[in-house]
Design a protein around this motif. Sequence first.
Motif, short mmCIF file in Angstrom:
data_model
loop_
_atom_site.label_atom_id
_atom_site.label_comp_id
_atom_site.label_asym_id
_atom_site.label_seq_id
_atom_site.Cartn_x
_atom_site.Cartn_y
_atom_site.Cartn_z
N VAL A 22 63.82 111.75 26.47
CA VAL A 22 65.08 111.05 26.73
C VAL A 22 65.96 111.04 25.48
N ALA A 23 65.35 110.71 24.34
CA ALA A 23 66.10 110.66 23.09
C ALA A 23 66.60 112.04 22.66
N ARG A 24 65.84 113.07 22.98
CA ARG A 24 66.17 114.42 22.53
C ARG A 24 67.13 115.15 23.49
N GLU A 25 66.94 114.93 24.80
CA GLU A 25 67.69 115.70 25.80
C GLU A 25 68.94 114.99 26.31
N HIS A 26 69.05 113.69 26.07
CA HIS A 26 70.22 112.90 26.49
C HIS A 26 70.58 113.12 27.97
N PRO A 27 69.67 112.81 28.90
CA PRO A 27 69.96 113.04 30.31
C PRO A 27 71.22 112.29 30.75
N LEU A 28 72.02 112.96 31.56
CA LEU A 28 73.28 112.42 32.07
C LEU A 28 73.00 111.68 33.37
N VAL A 29 73.22 110.38 33.36
CA VAL A 29 72.89 109.54 34.52
C VAL A 29 74.17 109.06 35.19
N GLN A 30 74.36 109.50 36.42
CA GLN A 30 75.48 109.01 37.23
C GLN A 30 75.11 107.65 37.79
N CYS A 31 75.93 106.64 37.51
CA CYS A 31 75.64 105.28 37.93
C CYS A 31 76.66 104.82 38.97
N LEU A 32 76.22 104.73 40.21
CA LEU A 32 77.00 104.07 41.25
C LEU A 32 76.40 102.67 41.34
#
Length: 276
Positions: A22-32
């Motif tokens: 998570v810290a390395r790849e910075h996943p993009l989280v769409q938050c509805l």
Amino acid sequence: MGAVSTPARPSAQQVADVRDAVAREHPLVQCLTNSVVTTITANVLLAAGAAPAMVDNPREAAQFARLASAVLVNVGTLDDERARAMALAAEAARGAGTPWVLDPVAVGGLAFRTSVARELLQHRPDVVRANASEVLGLEGSGTGGRGVDSTAGAEDALAAAHRLAERTGGVVAVSGEVDVLVHGGREVRVRGGSPLLTRTTGAGCALGALVAACTAAAGDPLLGAVTAHAHVALAAERAAARAGGPGSFAVAWVDELDAVDAAALRADVERGGRLA
């Protein structure tokens, strides 16, 4: 990280690897998500190393869900437009193979949100993250709690959680004094945390977003959900040790979510007692 095979209880190294990813790849989280918790949700994701995107309108929700690393659908403050956007995003996420998390806030006691959340189940969320009353209400075994507060314990909802997990094929994570996560007949309990989490607006909702980020990084919903719950619990304990009350705790908790790195989380799980 690629797809992994998770045993009944993930190892300390597996949990640490997801935290590192998570810290390395910075996943993009769409938050509805609901309007009450957008700031703390975004801050928690940023503290963990993920990237939040509050794309929640019907014109963009489906398109973004295909681009995101993961999607969170939280029905806390629901209206017709948000419900439509959520359905579009969940359908697109499932079609694109984007992992998505359902947080059925206050489901069971109110007909509209209960209907919306149950319809979303057809898109097979990778994780349902909820308190015990919400799990019972979503599965059809109960009538919900007192608003967002649960009136049942996690163990009370265990049978319903297994039925719901069988129906979706995903994980059901039941929050309580001890969190219980079920998937494919497996059960993992995550102990610890702080009572101050229950006095912090949006802590549970932000946990749902972190579950989405960790699931994207893990390639396995149970491992991702366990990692997020363990990360939140350890950070909460460290924050509570230096906080003077709920206000200072909220700030300290976000700081500690940043400070708890892969090495700290691995050491914590290795000490024993966190996971069972």
